[in-house]
Motif scaffolding. Structure first.
Motif, PDB file in Angstrom:
ATOM      1  N   GLN A 292       1.052   9.086  -6.435  1.00 41.98           N
ATOM      2  CA  GLN A 292       1.206  10.450  -5.921  1.00 41.98           C
ATOM      3  C   GLN A 292       0.693  11.433  -6.964  1.00 41.98           C
ATOM      4  OE1 GLN A 292       1.943  10.675  -2.972  1.00 41.98           O
ATOM      5  NE2 GLN A 292       2.886  12.592  -2.496  1.00 41.98           N
TER       6      GLN A 292
ATOM      7  N   GLU B 261       0.873   4.074  -2.929  1.00 43.30           N
ATOM      8  CA  GLU B 261       0.657   5.498  -2.636  1.00 43.30           C
ATOM      9  C   GLU B 261       1.735   6.347  -3.298  1.00 43.30           C
ATOM     10  OE1 GLU B 261       0.434   5.757   1.624  1.00 43.30           O
ATOM     11  OE2 GLU B 261      -1.511   4.749   1.691  1.00 43.30           O
TER      12      GLU B 261
ATOM     13  N   GLN C 106       0.828  -1.205   0.000  1.00 44.19           N
ATOM     14  CA  GLN C 106       0.000   0.000   0.000  1.00 44.19           C
ATOM     15  C   GLN C 106       0.866   1.259   0.000  1.00 44.19           C
ATOM     16  OE1 GLN C 106      -3.258   0.040  -0.542  1.00 44.19           O
ATOM     17  NE2 GLN C 106      -3.076   2.254  -0.631  1.00 44.19           N
ATOM     18  N   GLU C 107       1.947   1.251   0.766  1.00 40.92           N
ATOM     19  CA  GLU C 107       2.860   2.404   0.784  1.00 40.92           C
ATOM     20  C   GLU C 107       3.493   2.616  -0.592  1.00 40.92           C
ATOM     21  OE1 GLU C 107       5.634   1.593   3.941  1.00 40.92           O
ATOM     22  OE2 GLU C 107       4.114   1.869   5.511  1.00 40.92           O
TER      23      GLU C 107
END
Length: 181
Positions: A21, A17, A13-14
């Motif tokens: 962006q 993200e 998930q990071e």
């Protein structure tokens, strides 16, 4: 083992993200998050490791496919899929994902150039039609087939003015010229 999968999901998930962006695609940040994700799965058994890599590859290619439908990009995604399928080492897997991340970065830059060109086109239209009462964010959005909120955001990012302020400034400048005459 379930906590290992939870860590994988969190790191994935990071990474997603960073990839999604909205402002700028930061290749270094994406690679850093990718390595953090790989650190969580590198000691998984072969089947679990492979499953995680396939899951990540499908998620990232899905993102790219949703953002572009161009034939050339499809060909490059096919190249990525081939690279992943033929990977036998972590280094080869890394190379395949680096290829994909570079493609994402290139597409991000291209979309920024398109947005900048679109804003220049809209500014020119405003300067040519500033006297029209109906000139507004909504009328421009309708004309350029863009949602009003996205148009406003894109215009602000590339011109440092809101559309309403830009229209007002153009009208004021033309009024000043008329008063001087």
């Amino acid at each position: 083992q379930s906590t290992d999968y939870e860590r994988f999901r969190k790191k994935k998930q990071e990474l997603l993200e960073a990839v999604l962006q909205p402002d700028v695609f930061d290749l270094q940040e994406v690679k850093k998050r990718y390595h953090r994700l790989m650190d969580t799965i590198v000691y998984f058994c072969y089947e679990d490791f492979t499953s995680c890599i396939i899951d990540l590859a499908l998620e990232l290619t899905g993102i790219l496919e949703n953002h572009t439908r161009k034939h050339r990009t499809q060909l490059q995604l096919t190249n990525f899929n081939t690279m992943i399928r033929q990977s036998e080492t972590i280094h080869q897997i890394d190379s395949a994902f680096y290829f994909l991340f570079s493609l994402m970065g290139t597409l991000s830059v291209l979309s920024e150039k398109k947005a900048s060109a679109k804003v220049a086109e809209i500014k020119k239209y405003i300067e040519e039609h500033y006297m029209e009462q109906s000139l507004s964010v909504n009328s421009l959005a309708e004309r350029y087939k863009i949602s009003p909120s996205y148009l406003g955001q894109m215009f602000s990012e590339h011109s440092h003015f809101t559309i309403t302020n830009y229209i007002s400034n153009i009208r004021i400048e033309h009024s000043k010229k008329l008063l001087k005459e």
